[in-house]
Design a protein around this motif. Structure first.
Motif, PDB file in Angstrom:
ATOM      1  N   ILE A   1       0.493  -0.658   0.935  1.00 34.35           N
ATOM      2  CA  ILE A   1       0.608   0.736   0.488  1.00 34.35           C
ATOM      3  C   ILE A   1      -0.471   1.044  -0.547  1.00 34.35           C
ATOM      4  CG2 ILE A   1       2.069   2.358  -0.797  1.00 34.35           C
ATOM      5  CD1 ILE A   1       4.488   1.074   0.660  1.00 34.35           C
TER       6      ILE A   1
ATOM      7  N   ARG B   1       1.284   5.435   5.795  1.00 30.35           N
ATOM      8  CA  ARG B   1       1.944   5.172   4.510  1.00 30.35           C
ATOM      9  C   ARG B   1       3.442   5.432   4.618  1.00 30.35           C
ATOM     10  NH1 ARG B   1       3.487   7.022  -0.557  1.00 30.35           N
ATOM     11  NH2 ARG B   1       2.586   5.856  -2.296  1.00 30.35           N
TER      12      ARG B   1
ATOM     13  N   ASP C   1      -3.388   3.849  -0.236  1.00 29.76           N
ATOM     14  CA  ASP C   1      -3.581   4.879  -1.262  1.00 29.76           C
ATOM     15  C   ASP C   1      -5.026   4.893  -1.751  1.00 29.76           C
ATOM     16  OD1 ASP C   1      -0.956   5.674  -1.058  1.00 29.76           O
ATOM     17  OD2 ASP C   1      -0.279   4.584  -2.850  1.00 29.76           O
TER      18      ASP C   1
END
Length: 158
Positions: free
Chosen positions: A40, A79, A44
């Motif tokens: 994750i 995500r 990001d």
């Protein structure tokens, strides 16, 4: 007195091995959670790199902007999928933690029972040693008394 034996020792060993296996499974799930969190974070970071529009971009590069937006949407979807997997992983970690605690409780219960039985056996062993020591003391006294009486009879004979 016979040697101490705990009749449930094999069960205790089995439960102990079972608790170790549950611990390994929990560690695997924790590693999976950490990997998910790292994935994750990477997404990001990649989204942040792709997200900004470079200065000096013009409208004639609309296709590039559309492709960039499409890629950002893809990253956001990915995500969300990872977040769902993370949530599932958290539920499995919670369940595995409960299983591990129960397995440890069972081992601890048998350990306590073994400790109590060993204490009882030790007390009985010490009691038997005390009785045996008393009997040996009395037998020695008896033998000394008989020997002393025999020596007196021999000395009193001409």
């Amino acid at each position: 007195m016979k040697k101490f034996t705990f009749p449930l020792e094999r069960i205790r060993d089995f439960r102990s091995r079972q608790a170790e296996a549950e611990e390994i499974e929990l560690q695997r799930l924790l590693a999976e959670r950490a990997e998910g969190a790292a994935a994750i974070a990477r997404l990001d970071m990649e989204r942040d790199l792709v997200g900004g529009v470079p200065e000096g971009e013009t409208a004639h590069q609309a296709q590039d902007l559309a492709a960039r937006d499409s890629y950002r949407d893809y990253l956001l979807g990915k995500r969300k999928g990872l977040l769902v997997r993370q949530g599932d992983c958290e539920h499995r970690i919670d369940a595995q933690t409960r299983v591990l605690l129960e397995a440890r409780r069972k081992v601890k219960l048998l350990d306590g029972l073994r400790k109590r039985r060993l204490g009882e056996w030790t007390s009985e062993f010490e009691r038997e040693l005390e009785i045996l020591a008393g009997e040996l003391f009395l037998a020695r006294r008896e033998r000394e008394t008989v020997t002393a009486a025999r020596d007196q009879v021999r000395e009193s004979r001409p």
